[in-house]
Each structure stands twice: as structure tokens, then as C-alpha cells.
Design an enzyme around this catalytic site. Structure first.
Site, mmCIF file in Angstrom:
data_model
loop_
_atom_site.group_PDB
_atom_site.id
_atom_site.type_symbol
_atom_site.label_atom_id
_atom_site.label_comp_id
_atom_site.label_asym_id
_atom_site.label_seq_id
_atom_site.Cartn_x
_atom_site.Cartn_y
_atom_site.Cartn_z
ATOM 1 N N LEU A 153 9.459 54.215 14.469
ATOM 2 C CA LEU A 153 8.025 54.112 14.147
ATOM 3 C C LEU A 153 7.202 53.594 15.322
ATOM 4 N N THR B 222 4.183 55.620 25.702
ATOM 5 C CA THR B 222 4.937 55.103 24.542
ATOM 6 C C THR B 222 5.368 56.230 23.602
ATOM 7 N N THR C 1 2.896 61.848 11.874
ATOM 8 C CA THR C 1 1.595 61.838 11.203
ATOM 9 C C THR C 1 1.135 63.259 10.858
ATOM 10 N N ASP C 2 0.297 63.352 9.861
ATOM 11 C CA ASP C 2 -0.295 64.662 9.516
ATOM 12 C C ASP C 2 -1.316 65.108 10.571
ATOM 13 N N GLU C 3 -1.710 64.187 11.463
ATOM 14 C CA GLU C 3 -2.755 64.537 12.439
ATOM 15 C C GLU C 3 -2.285 65.593 13.435
ATOM 16 N N TYR D 113 -18.903 56.505 11.340
ATOM 17 C CA TYR D 113 -19.029 57.521 12.382
ATOM 18 C C TYR D 113 -19.686 58.790 11.824
ATOM 19 N N LEU E 244 6.075 44.072 20.636
ATOM 20 C CA LEU E 244 4.993 43.143 20.259
ATOM 21 C C LEU E 244 3.754 43.377 21.113
ATOM 22 N N THR E 245 3.218 44.580 21.041
ATOM 23 C CA THR E 245 1.915 44.858 21.646
ATOM 24 C C THR E 245 0.863 44.182 20.770
ATOM 25 N N ALA F 255 -1.959 64.589 19.947
ATOM 26 C CA ALA F 255 -1.229 65.416 20.920
ATOM 27 C C ALA F 255 0.066 64.732 21.330
ATOM 28 N N SER F 256 0.009 63.410 21.498
ATOM 29 C CA SER F 256 1.231 62.695 21.904
ATOM 30 C C SER F 256 2.238 62.665 20.756
ATOM 31 N N LYS F 257 1.771 62.516 19.530
ATOM 32 C CA LYS F 257 2.704 62.535 18.385
ATOM 33 C C LYS F 257 3.290 63.935 18.211
ATOM 34 N N ARG G 45 -17.208 59.930 16.579
ATOM 35 C CA ARG G 45 -16.018 59.937 17.439
ATOM 36 C C ARG G 45 -15.911 61.317 18.081
ATOM 37 N N TYR H 24 -4.068 60.955 20.747
ATOM 38 C CA TYR H 24 -3.056 60.378 19.842
ATOM 39 C C TYR H 24 -2.233 61.475 19.185
HETATM 40 P P1 NAD Z 1 0.967 50.041 14.409
HETATM 41 O O1 NAD Z 1 0.089 50.302 15.583
HETATM 42 O O2 NAD Z 1 0.509 49.102 13.358
HETATM 43 O O3 NAD Z 1 2.381 49.474 14.908
HETATM 44 C C1 NAD Z 1 3.057 50.022 16.003
HETATM 45 C C2 NAD Z 1 4.187 49.065 16.379
HETATM 46 O O4 NAD Z 1 4.872 49.642 17.507
HETATM 47 C C3 NAD Z 1 3.715 47.685 16.800
HETATM 48 O O5 NAD Z 1 4.522 46.693 16.210
HETATM 49 C C4 NAD Z 1 3.861 47.694 18.310
HETATM 50 O O6 NAD Z 1 4.145 46.401 18.847
HETATM 51 C C5 NAD Z 1 5.039 48.646 18.484
HETATM 52 N N1 NAD Z 1 5.015 49.283 19.811
HETATM 53 C C6 NAD Z 1 3.960 49.914 20.400
HETATM 54 N N2 NAD Z 1 4.306 50.355 21.613
HETATM 55 C C7 NAD Z 1 5.601 50.006 21.798
HETATM 56 C C8 NAD Z 1 6.520 50.172 22.848
HETATM 57 N N3 NAD Z 1 6.170 50.795 23.988
HETATM 58 N N4 NAD Z 1 7.787 49.718 22.688
HETATM 59 C C9 NAD Z 1 8.158 49.083 21.562
HETATM 60 N N5 NAD Z 1 7.318 48.850 20.528
HETATM 61 C C10 NAD Z 1 6.061 49.315 20.652
HETATM 62 O O7 NAD Z 1 1.307 51.458 13.830
HETATM 63 P P2 NAD Z 1 1.520 51.934 12.319
HETATM 64 O O8 NAD Z 1 0.207 52.258 11.732
HETATM 65 O O9 NAD Z 1 2.404 50.976 11.625
HETATM 66 O O10 NAD Z 1 2.291 53.309 12.564
HETATM 67 C C11 NAD Z 1 3.703 53.336 12.665
HETATM 68 C C12 NAD Z 1 4.152 54.762 12.877
HETATM 69 O O11 NAD Z 1 3.738 55.570 11.782
HETATM 70 C C13 NAD Z 1 3.566 55.420 14.129
HETATM 71 O O12 NAD Z 1 4.558 56.209 14.725
HETATM 72 C C14 NAD Z 1 2.430 56.288 13.599
HETATM 73 O O13 NAD Z 1 2.209 57.395 14.419
HETATM 74 C C15 NAD Z 1 2.986 56.675 12.238
HETATM 75 N N6 NAD Z 1 1.966 56.961 11.202
HETATM 76 C C16 NAD Z 1 0.948 56.060 10.967
HETATM 77 C C17 NAD Z 1 0.031 56.341 9.952
HETATM 78 C C18 NAD Z 1 -1.074 55.355 9.612
HETATM 79 O O14 NAD Z 1 -1.939 55.672 8.785
HETATM 80 N N7 NAD Z 1 -1.091 54.158 10.177
HETATM 81 C C19 NAD Z 1 0.135 57.505 9.200
HETATM 82 C C20 NAD Z 1 1.180 58.397 9.476
HETATM 83 C C21 NAD Z 1 2.087 58.100 10.478
HETATM 84 P P1 TYD Z 2 -8.977 55.570 11.207
HETATM 85 O O1 TYD Z 2 -8.667 54.458 10.253
HETATM 86 O O2 TYD Z 2 -9.187 55.255 12.648
HETATM 87 O O3 TYD Z 2 -7.813 56.643 11.024
HETATM 88 P P2 TYD Z 2 -7.686 58.163 11.614
HETATM 89 O O4 TYD Z 2 -8.736 58.396 12.612
HETATM 90 O O5 TYD Z 2 -6.326 58.128 12.227
HETATM 91 O O6 TYD Z 2 -7.787 59.062 10.422
HETATM 92 O O7 TYD Z 2 -10.275 56.329 10.694
HETATM 93 C C1 TYD Z 2 -10.340 56.867 9.395
HETATM 94 C C2 TYD Z 2 -11.664 57.572 9.258
HETATM 95 O O8 TYD Z 2 -12.730 56.617 9.334
HETATM 96 C C3 TYD Z 2 -11.924 58.572 10.378
HETATM 97 O O9 TYD Z 2 -12.632 59.702 9.828
HETATM 98 C C4 TYD Z 2 -12.822 57.811 11.338
HETATM 99 C C5 TYD Z 2 -13.625 56.913 10.416
HETATM 100 N N1 TYD Z 2 -14.051 55.613 10.998
HETATM 101 C C6 TYD Z 2 -15.386 55.214 10.926
HETATM 102 O O10 TYD Z 2 -16.250 55.929 10.371
HETATM 103 N N2 TYD Z 2 -15.745 54.008 11.467
HETATM 104 C C7 TYD Z 2 -14.852 53.204 12.090
HETATM 105 O O11 TYD Z 2 -15.246 52.117 12.604
HETATM 106 C C8 TYD Z 2 -13.470 53.614 12.146
HETATM 107 C C9 TYD Z 2 -12.441 52.745 12.804
HETATM 108 C C10 TYD Z 2 -13.119 54.819 11.571
#
Ligand code: NAD
Ligand code: TYD
Length: 351
Positions: free
Chosen positions: A83, A102, A132-134, A214, A37-38, A159-161, A288, A157
Site C-alpha cells: 500500500l 515512490t 486505485t480506480d483513478e 474546487y 513514515l513520510t 499515471a504513477s499508480k 484543480r 498520481y
Molecule cells: P496515505 O498517504 O495515507 O499513506 C501512505 C503510506 O505510505 C504512509 O504511511 C507513508 O509513510 C508511506 N510511504 C509513502 N512513501 C513511502 C516510501 N517511499 N517508502 C515507504 N513508505 C512510504 O495513503 P492511503 O490513502 O492510505 O493509500 C494507501 C494505498 O491505497 C495507496 O497505494 C493508494 O494509492 C491506495 N488507494 C487509496 C485510496 C484512498 O481513497 N485513499 C483509494 C484507493 C486506493
Molecule cells: P480528494 O479527497 O483529494 O480525492 P481524489 O482527488 O483522489 O478523488 O478529492 C475528492 C474530491 O474533492 C475531488 O473531486 C476534489 C475535491 N476537493 C475539493 O473540492 N476541495 C478540496 O480542498 C479538496 C482537497 C478536494
């Protein structure tokens, strides 16, 4: 076999949709949601299923190896869908170490516990890592990320994934843990924390605040509705080959500025505002650092081998998403108070 699945990060955006899907679709499984619950984790996301008898919640940080061990013992964990992560690129630029702890060390803690607990018979257990695809880096104007594209992460981000993906692979090779990895494109949908592009802009449009684009706004992302990602995770978990990677995406690329204009149009209609009103809020701001130009997933493998395809179009998904935010203003108010305000000021005041 009745599984006892540990879903980490289940109180977050994607995790909450995965937890809900598994709890309701598989009443014969126990689903244990482990989450620290961050700022990004919110149990309000799971109110509708929290009383289900096959759902359990454990507030634990994945940096706490002993607590993870106790949860495995207490619940007899048979499988993991991982996740939990720090997930926001902009935050990773502000404080990379949080992502190292984390995303890398937390993942290795989980791998170590799974390895120790399942050593008697690895073949009965799956460690599924959601990524992630990143990790693949940035594309030019053409081409797609496939499962064999080499890793080239550009942000702390990604790099860590990428590192966590490598550890998962290494544990499969070295210790014979049965693993699965999926690399998904950008998600959007209900319960998305309003620091990411789509929910941030929805919130700012509602409140008539500037929309900070951005750079030149021509960065491209490949968007997938979060419920379709949850279904893909279910598909990979149950049908995917062991020790394989699957790319997940909907062949749905948008330049940021085009997406933002579509969002403005839809929101003007839904809010009863004049056509063009929300577009006036668009403000170009400083780019960014290390901003990846384009992401695009080739989802052929999961489409053809596992038969998964997205169930909604982008226009349908975006409309559902806006409706959810307009109907859940209380959720939005709760998550945008306090610490969020400090982050927002730090992030956007100097742009
Ligand atoms: P999010 O940030 O919404 O949720 C992350 C969750 O992890 C939160 O509930 C947080 O409390 C919990 N958490 C964080 N640090 C923790 C720790 N140290 N211990 C236990 N719990 C912890 O993230 P999301 O967008 O739901 O992404 C979930 C997963 O999917 C991630 O691994 C992310 O890399 C991956 N992912 C996300 C996207 C996207 O577009 N959001 C796309 C592809 C993959
Ligand atoms: P984001 O939702 O942060 O996802 P990611 O960077 O993981 O792809 O950003 C999506 C795109 O939107 C990315 O190209 C950055 C851009 N962006 C903005 O232009 N303005 C903003 O305030 C944010 C948060 C993102």
C-alpha cells in the site's frame, strides 16, 4: 500455513486499518509493517496494537532496495500487501517526481525482491498490489469502471499508480510471480490525513475555516468506508484468484457539493451549532487542473465471486468518521502542525 506478511504503508490511512485487521484476526501470522513514515505515515494510528507479539515495524523507504532485501531475510517474508505510496492528487500536481520515485520505482524494488526471494517456489507466495480506480480516468454522466475498462490516467498520481499496476502485471506474465491487484474507489474514515476532502473539511468546520470547493462542486466520487476496504483486501488476499484484478466500491456516488452539505448538516448537529451555520463556510475556489469529472466503480465481480459487500451505509460511516475526529482532536493537532501548515498555505493561498 503460518504466513509472514509484509504490509507496506501500514502507518498510513488505509494501511493502518489493514495492519490492525490482520494483526487481530490472524494471530498465527506475523505482520511486518514497512513504512518510511513520510508526512502521511503516523505510528499513532497503530498504538492499540503495537505491543501485539505478531506485529513488527520496520522504518524503511521502498526506494532502498538493500533495506527491503534485509527485511525479507530478517522476517522470512512469505507474502506482500503493498500500500505504500504517495497518494494525494494535489501534491502530485505540485511535485510529480516524488510519485514516480515512490509509486513506480518503489513498487519495482519490492517486485524485484519478491521475485528473487520466492523464485524457488512462486506458488507459495502472493504479491498483492493495492491500487486505485483513478487509473481508469474520468467517466461522463453514466457508466462504471469495470475490471476491463482501459487505463486512461489523467493526473501524475493516477499515471504513477497505473504504471505500478502494469509492472505488477508484467512481473506475473514475465517471471511467474503470483500477484493480485485491487482498484478501489475513494476511501473515508478514521485516521485520514486532513489534506483529502472529507477530513480537511471536518477539520475546517471544527475550526470555522473556509471550505474550499474546487470548480463548480459537481465532481462526483464513489465513497467507501476504510474498514470495509480493509475487509475487502483481506477477502481478495485470501479468496481472490491469482493474477486477477478486483474493483472495490460500494455503489455510493456523491457530487462533492451534496456530500459537503450533508457533512455540514451532520457537524452542525454534533457540534450543537445552528442549522445552516457550517454551510456558510463553503467557498468556491479555482479548479484543480485536469480534474476528473466522475468516478464510479462496478463492484459486481467482488460482490458475486468473493461475496464481499460493504458493512455500513454512507450515513453510518460518515457519522462514525465525524465522531472519531471529534474524539481525537489531539491526533488532528499533531498532524496539522509544522509541515502541514506550509503545504496548506502553498496549496490554498492562490486559489
Ligand atoms: P496515505 O498517504 O495515507 O499513506 C501512505 C503510506 O505510505 C504512509 O504511511 C507513508 O509513510 C508511506 N510511504 C509513502 N512513501 C513511502 C516510501 N517511499 N517508502 C515507504 N513508505 C512510504 O495513503 P492511503 O490513502 O492510505 O493509500 C494507501 C494505498 O491505497 C495507496 O497505494 C493508494 O494509492 C491506495 N488507494 C487509496 C485510496 C484512498 O481513497 N485513499 C483509494 C484507493 C486506493
Ligand atoms: P480528494 O479527497 O483529494 O480525492 P481524489 O482527488 O483522489 O478523488 O478529492 C475528492 C474530491 O474533492 C475531488 O473531486 C476534489 C475535491 N476537493 C475539493 O473540492 N476541495 C478540496 O480542498 C479538496 C482537497 C478536494
Amino acid at each position: 500455513m503460518s504466513k509472514k506478511i509484509l504490509i507496506t504503508g501500514g502507518a498510513g490511512f488505509i494501511g493502518s486499518h489493514v495492519v490492525r485487521l490482520f494483526v487481530t484476526k490472524y494471530p498465527e501470522y506475523n505482520i511486518i509493517n514497512l513504512d518510511a513514515l513520510t508526512y502521511a505515515g503516523n505510528l499513532e494510528n497503530l498504538k492499540d496494537i503495537e505491543d501485539n507479539s505478531n506485529y513488527f515495524f520496520e522504518r524503511i523507504n521502498i526506494l532502498d532496495a538493500e533495506a527491503i532485501n534485509n527485511v525479507f531475510e530478517k522476517h522470512g517474508i512469505t507474502d506482500v500487501i503493498h500500500l505504500a505510496a504517495e497518494s494525494h492528487v494535489d501534491r502530485s500536481i505540485l511535485s510529480p517526481l516524488d510519485f514516480v520515485y515512490t509509486n513506480i520505482i518503489g513498487t519495482v524494488n519490492l517486485l524485484n525482491t519478491a521475485k528473487a526471494k520466492w523464485a524457488a517456489n512462486f506458488s507459495n507466495h502472493i504479491f498483492y498490489h493495492v491500487s486505485t480506480d483513478e487509473v481508469y480516468g474520468a467517466l461522463g454522466d453514466t457508466g462504471f469502471f469495470t475490471e476491463t475498462t482501459s487505463y486512461h490516467p489523467n493526473s501524475p498520481y493516477s499515471a504513477s499508480k497505473a504504471s505500478s499496476d502494469h509492472f505488477v502485471r508484467a512481473y506475473a506474465e514475465t517471471y511467474h510471480l503470483q500477484t493480485k491487484i485491487s482498484n478501489c474507489s475513494n476511501n473515508y474514515g478514521p485516521n485520514h490525513f486532513p489534506e483529502k476532502l472529507i477530513p480537511l473539511f471536518i477539520n475546517n468546520i471544527i475550526n470555522k475555516k473556509p471550505l474550499p470547493v474546487y470548480g463548480d462542486g459537481k465532481y462526483t466520487r464513489d465513497w467507501l468506508f476504510v474498514k470495509d476496504h480493509a475487509i475487502a483486501i483481506d477477502t481478495v488476499f485470501h479468496k481472490g484468484e491469482v493474477n486477477e484484478t478486483y474493483n472495490i466500491g460500494g455503489f455510493n456516488e456523491w457530487k462533492n457539493i451534496d456530500l459537503i452539505k450533508l457533512l455540514c448538516t451532520l457537524m452542525d448537529e454534533k457540534l450543537g451549532r445552528q442549522a445552516g451555520e457550517s454551510e456558510q463556510l463553503i467557498t468556491y475556489v479555482k479548479d484543480r487542473p485536469g480534474h476528473d469529472r466522475r468516478y464510479a466503480i462496478d463492484a459486481t465481480k467482488i460482490n458475486t465471486k468473493l461475496g464481499w459487500k460493504p458493512s455500513v451505509t454512507f450515513e453510518q460511516g460518515l457519522s462514525l468518521t465525524i465522531d472519531w475526529y471529534l474524539q481525537n482532536t489531539e491526533w488532528l493537532q499533531h498532524v496539522t502542525s509544522g509541515a502541514y501548515q506550509n503545504y496548506y498555505n502553498e496549496m490554498y493561498s492562490n486559489r
